[in-house]
Scaffold this active site. Structure first.
Site, PDB file in Angstrom:
ATOM      1  N   LYS A  21      -0.082  -1.308  -8.035  1.00  0.00           N
ATOM      2  CA  LYS A  21       0.418  -0.058  -7.171  1.00  0.00           C
ATOM      3  C   LYS A  21       0.928   1.063  -8.478  1.00  0.00           C
ATOM      4  CE  LYS A  21      -0.057  -0.984  -2.837  1.00  0.00           C
ATOM      5  NZ  LYS A  21      -1.462  -0.386  -2.218  1.00  0.00           N
ATOM      6  N   TYR A  45       7.114  -8.995  -5.030  1.00  0.00           N
ATOM      7  CA  TYR A  45       5.893  -7.990  -4.970  1.00  0.00           C
ATOM      8  C   TYR A  45       4.983  -8.175  -6.181  1.00  0.00           C
ATOM      9  CZ  TYR A  45       3.465  -4.046  -2.942  1.00  0.00           C
ATOM     10  OH  TYR A  45       2.656  -3.027  -2.534  1.00  0.00           O
TER      11      TYR A  45
HETATM   12  P1  NAD Z   1      -3.821  -4.547   6.357  1.00  0.00           P
HETATM   13  O1  NAD Z   1      -3.899  -6.025   6.106  1.00  0.00           O
HETATM   14  O2  NAD Z   1      -3.732  -4.324   7.841  1.00  0.00           O
HETATM   15  O3  NAD Z   1      -4.879  -3.663   5.499  1.00  0.00           O
HETATM   16  C1  NAD Z   1      -5.470  -4.042   4.412  1.00  0.00           C
HETATM   17  C2  NAD Z   1      -6.833  -3.841   4.492  1.00  0.00           C
HETATM   18  O4  NAD Z   1      -7.331  -4.039   3.025  1.00  0.00           O
HETATM   19  C3  NAD Z   1      -7.776  -4.676   5.301  1.00  0.00           C
HETATM   20  O5  NAD Z   1      -8.251  -4.080   6.216  1.00  0.00           O
HETATM   21  C4  NAD Z   1      -8.738  -5.603   4.196  1.00  0.00           C
HETATM   22  O6  NAD Z   1      -9.979  -5.713   5.030  1.00  0.00           O
HETATM   23  C5  NAD Z   1      -8.779  -4.543   3.236  1.00  0.00           C
HETATM   24  N1  NAD Z   1      -9.331  -5.130   2.426  1.00  0.00           N
HETATM   25  C6  NAD Z   1      -8.847  -6.172   1.262  1.00  0.00           C
HETATM   26  N2  NAD Z   1      -9.902  -6.152   0.269  1.00  0.00           N
HETATM   27  C7  NAD Z   1     -11.063  -5.360   0.694  1.00  0.00           C
HETATM   28  C8  NAD Z   1     -12.136  -5.249   0.041  1.00  0.00           C
HETATM   29  N3  NAD Z   1     -12.567  -6.154  -0.969  1.00  0.00           N
HETATM   30  N4  NAD Z   1     -13.289  -4.551   0.461  1.00  0.00           N
HETATM   31  C9  NAD Z   1     -12.728  -3.614   1.670  1.00  0.00           C
HETATM   32  N5  NAD Z   1     -11.608  -3.829   1.917  1.00  0.00           N
HETATM   33  C10 NAD Z   1     -10.540  -4.577   1.727  1.00  0.00           C
HETATM   34  O7  NAD Z   1      -2.379  -4.339   5.657  1.00  0.00           O
HETATM   35  P2  NAD Z   1      -1.720  -2.976   5.664  1.00  0.00           P
HETATM   36  O8  NAD Z   1      -0.353  -3.283   4.896  1.00  0.00           O
HETATM   37  O9  NAD Z   1      -2.082  -1.827   6.589  1.00  0.00           O
HETATM   38  O10 NAD Z   1      -2.392  -2.521   4.154  1.00  0.00           O
HETATM   39  C11 NAD Z   1      -2.875  -0.934   3.945  1.00  0.00           C
HETATM   40  C12 NAD Z   1      -2.279  -0.400   2.604  1.00  0.00           C
HETATM   41  O11 NAD Z   1      -1.144  -0.044   2.704  1.00  0.00           O
HETATM   42  C13 NAD Z   1      -2.654  -1.475   1.692  1.00  0.00           C
HETATM   43  O12 NAD Z   1      -2.966  -0.554   0.114  1.00  0.00           O
HETATM   44  C14 NAD Z   1      -0.978  -1.750   1.306  1.00  0.00           C
HETATM   45  O13 NAD Z   1      -0.698  -2.444  -0.023  1.00  0.00           O
HETATM   46  C15 NAD Z   1      -0.474  -0.419   1.647  1.00  0.00           C
HETATM   47  N6  NAD Z   1       1.050  -0.621   1.997  1.00  0.00           N
HETATM   48  C16 NAD Z   1       1.558  -1.462   2.707  1.00  0.00           C
HETATM   49  C17 NAD Z   1       2.875  -1.475   3.184  1.00  0.00           C
HETATM   50  C18 NAD Z   1       3.454  -2.505   4.181  1.00  0.00           C
HETATM   51  O14 NAD Z   1       4.575  -2.719   4.136  1.00  0.00           O
HETATM   52  N7  NAD Z   1       2.366  -3.202   5.049  1.00  0.00           N
HETATM   53  C19 NAD Z   1       3.468  -0.800   2.526  1.00  0.00           C
HETATM   54  C20 NAD Z   1       3.184   0.201   1.651  1.00  0.00           C
HETATM   55  C21 NAD Z   1       1.737   0.268   1.329  1.00  0.00           C
END
Ligand code: NAD
Length: 250
Positions: free
Chosen positions: A159, A152
């Site tokens: 984060k 990670y």
């Molecule tokens: P996802 O890929 O579906 O979403 C990530 C989003 O970030 C995408 O829509 C992408 O377009 C956007 N993004 C990236 N760069 C960007 C930019 N320059 N301008 C605008 N948008 C931008 O993945 P996700 O897992 O749904 O991620 C959403 C959030 O949840 C993130 O912050 C991720 O770190 C967090 N998260 C995810 C998990 C997991 O296991 N999936 C766990 C905890 C937290």
């Protein structure tokens, strides 16, 4: 329905697996109108498949100040005031999610911090004049901010920064009765997660640590998000709430 007629900006829907989509669905179930922001034309096509024809879709690439300013100007012209904002955006180069943290490049570090942490401050700045008293801002974080989770790496560092940004932002915005909180979601297979080396292992280990061996869903994260956006969470300010089905306990 505890968000009837409320307007909520949802940033970060990439497809139907996105956590942001789980949030949008839950917010809609509680009566909210959703304003979607998308990163680029490719993402717009995906959001169009999921949004209602009447929903406002606005481009916002958080890497650029002008793009953020223009997006919030467009939202203000249409709605004037909003009642919530969901920030579900993160990015790090693939090579920064593998190998040694001591090999992280300066540019890779800055990029991950910029998109994954600074962007919360930047969008909050533009949203602040539009947010009604009682509004909630919610961002998404992960346990890798507190513990060294294999691979990670850079995202864990970003984060940690994001979670501290939540606290300072919450303190500032509380004066205007706007709450800022984060959700520490369990591992879910989304587009973003596939950037982490051996992400399937991460998800498997995570699921194995839940009491019923089933990982958290985007709907479960979404329901907590809707609650945190709403005034039902009036007493929750600057917190990080685990929505990981207990993975953090062990
Ligand atoms: P996802 O890929 O579906 O979403 C990530 C989003 O970030 C995408 O829509 C992408 O377009 C956007 N993004 C990236 N760069 C960007 C930019 N320059 N301008 C605008 N948008 C931008 O993945 P996700 O897992 O749904 O991620 C959403 C959030 O949840 C993130 O912050 C991720 O770190 C967090 N998260 C995810 C998990 C997991 O296991 N999936 C766990 C905890 C937290």
């Amino acid at each position: 329905m505890f968000l009837k007629n409320k307007k909520v900006v949802v940033m970060g829907v990439a497809n139907k697996r996105s956590i942001a989509w789980g949030c949008a669905k839950a917010l809609k179930e509680q009566g909210a109108d959703i304003i979607y922001t998308y990163q680029n034309e490719r993402m717009k096509k995906q959001v169009l498949k999921l949004a209602e024809p009447t929903d406002l879709l606005v481009e916002c690439d958080v890497a650029f100040d002008e793009s953020i300013a223009k997006a919030f100007q467009t939202i203000q012209e249409k709605y004037d005031k909003i009642d919530g904002l969901v920030h579900a955006i993160a990015f790090a180069n693939k090579e920064e999610l593998d190998g040694n943290v001591s090999d992280i490049s300066r540019s890779g570090f800055l990029l991950a911090q910029d998109i994954s942490s600074y962007s919360l401050l930047a969008v909050a700045h533009h949203a602040k004049p539009m947010l009604n008293p009682g509004s909630g801002i919610v961002t998404m974080t992960y346990l890798g901010s507190e513990r060294a989770i294999p691979n990670y790496n850079m995202m864990g560092i970003a984060k940690a920064s994001l979670e501290t940004a939540v606290k300072y932002l919450a303190y500032e915005f509380a004066a205007d009765k706007i709450r800022v909180n984060g959700i520490s979601a369990g591992a879910i297979k989304t587009l973003a997660v596939t950037g982490v080396k051996d992400y399937d292992q991460l998800i498997k280990i995570s699921e194995g640590r839940t009491p019923d061996k089933a990982g958290v869903t985007i709907e479960e994260v979404g329901n907590t998000c809707a609650f945190l956006v709403s005034e039902l969470a009036a007493g929750i300010v600057g917190d990080i709430i685990y929505v990981d089905k207990g993975v953090h306990l062990t």
